[in-house]
Design a protein around this motif. Structure first.
Motif, PDB file in Angstrom:
ATOM      1  N   ASP A 171       7.638  -5.452   4.146  1.00 32.54           N
ATOM      2  CA  ASP A 171       8.659  -6.188   3.383  1.00 32.54           C
ATOM      3  C   ASP A 171       8.563  -5.874   1.902  1.00 32.54           C
ATOM      4  OD1 ASP A 171       9.601  -7.308   5.662  1.00 32.54           O
ATOM      5  OD2 ASP A 171       8.439  -9.175   5.455  1.00 32.54           O
ATOM      6  N   MET A 172       7.365  -5.922   1.415  1.00 32.93           N
ATOM      7  CA  MET A 172       7.087  -5.627   0.012  1.00 32.93           C
ATOM      8  C   MET A 172       7.610  -4.241  -0.374  1.00 32.93           C
ATOM      9  SD  MET A 172       5.252  -7.010  -2.425  1.00 32.93           S
ATOM     10  CE  MET A 172       3.946  -6.794  -3.632  1.00 32.93           C
ATOM     11  N   LEU A 173       7.285  -3.251   0.448  1.00 36.14           N
ATOM     12  CA  LEU A 173       7.730  -1.881   0.146  1.00 36.14           C
ATOM     13  C   LEU A 173       9.246  -1.785   0.155  1.00 36.14           C
ATOM     14  CD1 LEU A 173       5.461   0.719   1.967  1.00 36.14           C
ATOM     15  CD2 LEU A 173       5.338  -0.155  -0.363  1.00 36.14           C
ATOM     16  N   ARG A 174       9.860  -2.442   1.130  1.00 38.51           N
ATOM     17  CA  ARG A 174      11.315  -2.421   1.243  1.00 38.51           C
ATOM     18  C   ARG A 174      11.952  -3.019  -0.012  1.00 38.51           C
ATOM     19  NH1 ARG A 174      10.830  -4.833   6.174  1.00 38.51           N
ATOM     20  NH2 ARG A 174      10.307  -3.113   7.558  1.00 38.51           N
ATOM     21  N   GLU A 175      11.397  -4.128  -0.467  1.00 43.31           N
ATOM     22  CA  GLU A 175      11.994  -4.838  -1.606  1.00 43.31           C
ATOM     23  C   GLU A 175      11.759  -4.126  -2.937  1.00 43.31           C
ATOM     24  OE1 GLU A 175      10.796  -8.995  -1.739  1.00 43.31           O
ATOM     25  OE2 GLU A 175      11.255  -9.076   0.410  1.00 43.31           O
ATOM     26  N   THR A 176      10.469  -3.819  -3.191  1.00 46.18           N
ATOM     27  CA  THR A 176      10.149  -3.354  -4.551  1.00 46.18           C
ATOM     28  C   THR A 176       9.982  -1.844  -4.626  1.00 46.18           C
ATOM     29  OG1 THR A 176       7.815  -3.699  -4.160  1.00 46.18           O
ATOM     30  CG2 THR A 176       9.026  -5.532  -5.113  1.00 46.18           C
ATOM     31  N   GLY A 177       9.913  -1.181  -3.484  1.00 46.36           N
ATOM     32  CA  GLY A 177       9.754   0.262  -3.509  1.00 46.36           C
ATOM     33  C   GLY A 177       8.346   0.669  -3.918  1.00 46.36           C
ATOM     34  N   ILE A 178       8.215   1.918  -4.282  1.00 43.88           N
ATOM     35  CA  ILE A 178       6.899   2.490  -4.588  1.00 43.88           C
ATOM     36  C   ILE A 178       6.910   3.011  -6.020  1.00 43.88           C
ATOM     37  CG2 ILE A 178       5.347   4.412  -4.041  1.00 43.88           C
ATOM     38  CD1 ILE A 178       6.144   4.052  -1.102  1.00 43.88           C
ATOM     39  N   THR A 179       5.873   2.680  -6.768  1.00 48.40           N
ATOM     40  CA  THR A 179       5.756   3.161  -8.141  1.00 48.40           C
ATOM     41  C   THR A 179       4.500   4.006  -8.272  1.00 48.40           C
ATOM     42  OG1 THR A 179       6.693   1.063  -8.868  1.00 48.40           O
ATOM     43  CG2 THR A 179       5.689   2.463 -10.565  1.00 48.40           C
ATOM     44  N   ILE A 180       4.679   5.195  -8.831  1.00 47.63           N
ATOM     45  CA  ILE A 180       3.529   6.060  -9.092  1.00 47.63           C
ATOM     46  C   ILE A 180       3.296   6.080 -10.598  1.00 47.63           C
ATOM     47  CG2 ILE A 180       2.507   8.335  -8.712  1.00 47.63           C
ATOM     48  CD1 ILE A 180       3.549   7.245  -6.095  1.00 47.63           C
ATOM     49  N   ASP A 181       2.186   5.516 -11.027  1.00 44.21           N
ATOM     50  CA  ASP A 181       1.772   5.694 -12.420  1.00 44.21           C
ATOM     51  C   ASP A 181       0.770   6.834 -12.463  1.00 44.21           C
ATOM     52  OD1 ASP A 181       3.023   3.758 -14.234  1.00 44.21           O
ATOM     53  OD2 ASP A 181       2.254   2.299 -12.771  1.00 44.21           O
ATOM     54  N   SER A 182       0.831   7.597 -13.512  1.00 49.46           N
ATOM     55  CA  SER A 182      -0.043   8.768 -13.574  1.00 49.46           C
ATOM     56  C   SER A 182      -0.593   8.939 -14.973  1.00 49.46           C
ATOM     57  CB  SER A 182       0.748  10.015 -13.172  1.00 49.46           C
ATOM     58  OG  SER A 182      -0.039  11.170 -13.425  1.00 49.46           O
ATOM     59  N   LEU A 183      -1.806   9.443 -15.044  1.00 47.19           N
ATOM     60  CA  LEU A 183      -2.391   9.751 -16.345  1.00 47.19           C
ATOM     61  C   LEU A 183      -1.824  11.054 -16.913  1.00 47.19           C
ATOM     62  CD1 LEU A 183      -6.157   8.893 -15.595  1.00 47.19           C
ATOM     63  CD2 LEU A 183      -4.311   7.381 -16.341  1.00 47.19           C
ATOM     64  N   HIS A 184      -1.141  11.835 -16.066  1.00 47.29           N
ATOM     65  CA  HIS A 184      -0.680  13.160 -16.510  1.00 47.29           C
ATOM     66  C   HIS A 184       0.799  13.401 -16.284  1.00 47.29           C
ATOM     67  CE1 HIS A 184      -4.907  14.293 -16.850  1.00 47.29           C
ATOM     68  NE2 HIS A 184      -5.082  13.705 -15.689  1.00 47.29           N
ATOM     69  N   GLU A 185       1.413  12.612 -15.401  1.00 50.66           N
ATOM     70  CA  GLU A 185       2.813  12.859 -15.056  1.00 50.66           C
ATOM     71  C   GLU A 185       3.640  11.645 -15.466  1.00 50.66           C
ATOM     72  OE1 GLU A 185       2.549  13.347 -10.825  1.00 50.66           O
ATOM     73  OE2 GLU A 185       1.225  15.100 -10.966  1.00 50.66           O
ATOM     74  N   GLU A 186       4.969  11.848 -15.488  1.00 53.14           N
ATOM     75  CA  GLU A 186       5.829  10.712 -15.795  1.00 53.14           C
ATOM     76  C   GLU A 186       5.781   9.676 -14.685  1.00 53.14           C
ATOM     77  OE1 GLU A 186      10.003  11.178 -16.898  1.00 53.14           O
ATOM     78  OE2 GLU A 186       9.338  12.794 -18.237  1.00 53.14           O
ATOM     79  N   ARG A 187       5.912   8.420 -15.090  1.00 54.28           N
ATOM     80  CA  ARG A 187       6.016   7.345 -14.105  1.00 54.28           C
ATOM     81  C   ARG A 187       7.183   7.647 -13.157  1.00 54.28           C
ATOM     82  NH1 ARG A 187       6.962   0.843 -14.485  1.00 54.28           N
ATOM     83  NH2 ARG A 187       4.766   0.595 -14.004  1.00 54.28           N
ATOM     84  N   PHE A 188       7.005   7.349 -11.874  1.00 59.80           N
ATOM     85  CA  PHE A 188       8.062   7.612 -10.897  1.00 59.80           C
ATOM     86  C   PHE A 188       8.193   6.420  -9.962  1.00 59.80           C
ATOM     87  CE2 PHE A 188       9.939   9.561  -7.098  1.00 59.80           C
ATOM     88  CZ  PHE A 188      10.982  10.296  -7.667  1.00 59.80           C
ATOM     89  N   HIS A 189       9.420   6.003  -9.753  1.00 56.70           N
ATOM     90  CA  HIS A 189       9.667   4.863  -8.871  1.00 56.70           C
ATOM     91  C   HIS A 189      10.748   5.255  -7.876  1.00 56.70           C
ATOM     92  CE1 HIS A 189      11.722   1.057  -7.727  1.00 56.70           C
ATOM     93  NE2 HIS A 189      10.470   0.685  -7.563  1.00 56.70           N
ATOM     94  N   PHE A 190      10.568   4.883  -6.635  1.00 58.89           N
ATOM     95  CA  PHE A 190      11.615   5.188  -5.650  1.00 58.89           C
ATOM     96  C   PHE A 190      11.599   4.181  -4.511  1.00 58.89           C
ATOM     97  CE2 PHE A 190       9.466   7.220  -1.936  1.00 58.89           C
ATOM     98  CZ  PHE A 190       8.174   7.212  -2.425  1.00 58.89           C
ATOM     99  N   HIS A 191      12.726   4.120  -3.820  1.00 60.49           N
ATOM    100  CA  HIS A 191      12.818   3.281  -2.630  1.00 60.49           C
ATOM    101  C   HIS A 191      12.831   4.172  -1.402  1.00 60.49           C
ATOM    102  CE1 HIS A 191      13.368  -0.899  -3.933  1.00 60.49           C
ATOM    103  NE2 HIS A 191      13.721  -0.336  -5.072  1.00 60.49           N
ATOM    104  N   PRO A 192      11.966   3.906  -0.457  1.00 60.77           N
ATOM    105  CA  PRO A 192      11.978   4.708   0.765  1.00 60.77           C
ATOM    106  C   PRO A 192      13.315   4.557   1.484  1.00 60.77           C
ATOM    107  CG  PRO A 192       9.999   3.345   0.654  1.00 60.77           C
ATOM    108  CD  PRO A 192      10.894   2.886  -0.453  1.00 60.77           C
ATOM    109  N   GLN A 193      13.687   5.600   2.219  1.00 59.76           N
ATOM    110  CA  GLN A 193      14.866   5.568   3.083  1.00 59.76           C
ATOM    111  C   GLN A 193      14.754   4.395   4.053  1.00 59.76           C
ATOM    112  OE1 GLN A 193      17.418   7.700   3.258  1.00 59.76           O
ATOM    113  NE2 GLN A 193      18.192   7.625   5.361  1.00 59.76           N
TER     114      GLN A 193
END
Lengths: 318, 318
Positions: A43-65
């Motif tokens: 449920d959590m993943l469906r609602e808020t999606g996934i966020t990747i924070d990185s020390l080297h890359e840009e922050r990325f957020h997405f919602h799974p299909q």
């Protein structure tokens, strides 16, 4: 994009942990439809999606299909089913993926250890298997929150060997998503090369009482032990037909020496009281050695001590 | 009573831990004057004395003749100075006892490990040394409060070998106090016999993640490891001229199997974040093996892992 599968391929990632989420985000970025299969926290993943924070890359957020709970049917076909969970006794990836396998579904294993492909090959002899090694420091802070600390390269090849168009298509996608890929037609040799590191640093970091890579190498006695375990792994690899270059031991030690001191994934599992991948990291190579009549006293002792530790942790978890 | 020393001998026991207090109580019971030398808690011992509670023996309470802090002069001569502390690097029993040694003072070591007598022989070549092994389950609950759980036998002999009248006199006292004594003129061989157990069960109980003797033997893989470590110790003992009977391995394993499951003393040290006797239990036999050019991969690995664990604990203590 390849047209081997659909124009926009559908990837079902098994496990929404650090590895699954991180590489899932890359595939999403490349334009694939990325779904997840998980045991909890759907449920959590469906609602808020996934966020990747990185020390080297840009922050990325997405919602799974889609986010599916294990066993929940998937209304659309799966092109690649990607296993990213730990390989533990009693948890059968083979059974978990059964409902999602179409005739053309490719099985992708991004997991550590030796011989992890065998149960899939036996259960699904007609399905293509892509075997993948991840060289990445990434951890899950909470469901859907991932911290990428360093690295990210993948080494990929078909199991048991070779390179197929489906492999090339996957690599194309990953590269499009920004992942450095090393394609090999001898992926088992690549597994043994990674095992040289995992069977020594991972295991000894736990057995040494929770030490990081720098602490392991700082003590001359334990540095010697790291070296000897690595040499035993090379011995078994050679008996299996994978002759690793002898310099691999020095190279891996020197490379690790200049890395930022690092807590191994097995140590993180241990500290967080999660089960450790004892069988595929230590048990399988030890059993290979026994089959070949090789003496690997250190690898054997590592296996036996980690078994004890793992059982003790299970008792402590109750 | 012997008249070799005074009619009522004066024993100075170094360390008011479990071993020192327990055997001190037996010597007191036998009529000896028993004093203690300790690093802390002296006031408490002076005021309330020492109480031994036992699961098998009658409760016993006594007041030491004197309680000295380390370095504090002793106004009366010492007949036997009895070291019962753990043998750790950086803590020199040799220096601690110097102020209390008279010409006739006998040095008694009730301690574990191999070659623990060497520094005393080198520092005090004229002094008689009695080397003692304790087979006892006893623990200190708090300063002056001791719990005796089981056993209690001592094995004693002169170092490096033989039996002297001072040894006989000490044994007479101990027996009078109720201690079963096994006198040997080959005490070093007895040390190796005890090491067969200590170098395996003590060390593996820690390295296995805090397991007791029953848990170590319940797993067929780790039971095999216990056996192999024992065999390595026997190999080193033989090279040192102490040919232990080959059946010792089976005997010790079978004897341990029928014992009440038991947390080893090294495991208790580990759990209580106290330093472990790594050097005298694992380091010294490993160095002996190296001197003789013997391969003892398991003993060596035990030593290296325990060194790491010990250093890690030191860091955690800060």
């Amino acid at each position: 994009m390849t047209d081997l599968h659909r124009a926009v391929p559908h990837m079902l990632i098994v496990g929404a942990g650090a590895i699954g989420s991180y590489y899932g985000s890359k595939l999403h970025r490349a334009g694939a439809r990325v779904s997840f299969l998980c045991r909890s926290g759907g449920d959590m993943l469906r609602e808020t999606g996934i966020t990747i924070d990185s020390l080297h890359e840009e922050r990325f957020h997405f919602h799974p299909q889609r986010v599916l709970m294990a066993g929940e049917p998937c209304p659309e076909p799966v092109d690649y089913i990607v296993l990213t969970t730990k390989v533990l006794p009693g948890i059968s990836g083979v059974d978990i993926i059964r409902p999602y396998l179409g005739e053309q579904t490719v099985i992708v294993l991004i997991q550590n250890g030796i011989d992890i492909e065998v149960p899939y090959r036996q259960a699904y002899p007609e399905h293509e298997i892509i075997s993948v090694l991840a060289f990445v420091c990434v951890s899950r802070l909470s469901p859907g929150k991932i911290l990428h600390q360093d690295y990210g390269k993948l080494a990929l090849g078909n199991y048991p060997e070779g390179k197929t168009p489906y492999l090339e298509a996957l690599v194309e996608l990953l590269r499009l998503g920004g992942v450095t890929c090393e394609v090999t037609d001898r992926v088992q040799e690549a597994r043994w090369r990674k095992l040289v590191w995992n069977a020594s640093f991972n295991t000894l970091s736990v057995l040494g009482g929770g030490v990081d890579t720098a602490q392991l190498l700082a003590d001359e006695e334990s540095c010697q032990l790291v070296r000897q375990v690595m040499e035993e792994v090379c011995l078994v690899a050679a008996a299996e037909g994978h002759r690793l270059v002898p310099s691999i031991v020095d190279e891996q030690i020197e490379h690790t020496r200049v890395m930022t001191p690092y807590k191994t994934s097995m140590l993180l599992d241990y500290e967080n009281r999660r089960p450790m991948e004892v069988e595929v990291i230590a048990g399988n190579p030890m059993r290979k050695a026994r089959l070949h009549g090789l003496s690997v006293p250190r690898l054997e002792m590592i296996y036996r001590l980690l078994r004890l530790q793992d059982a003790q942790r299970r008792r402590q978890r109750g």
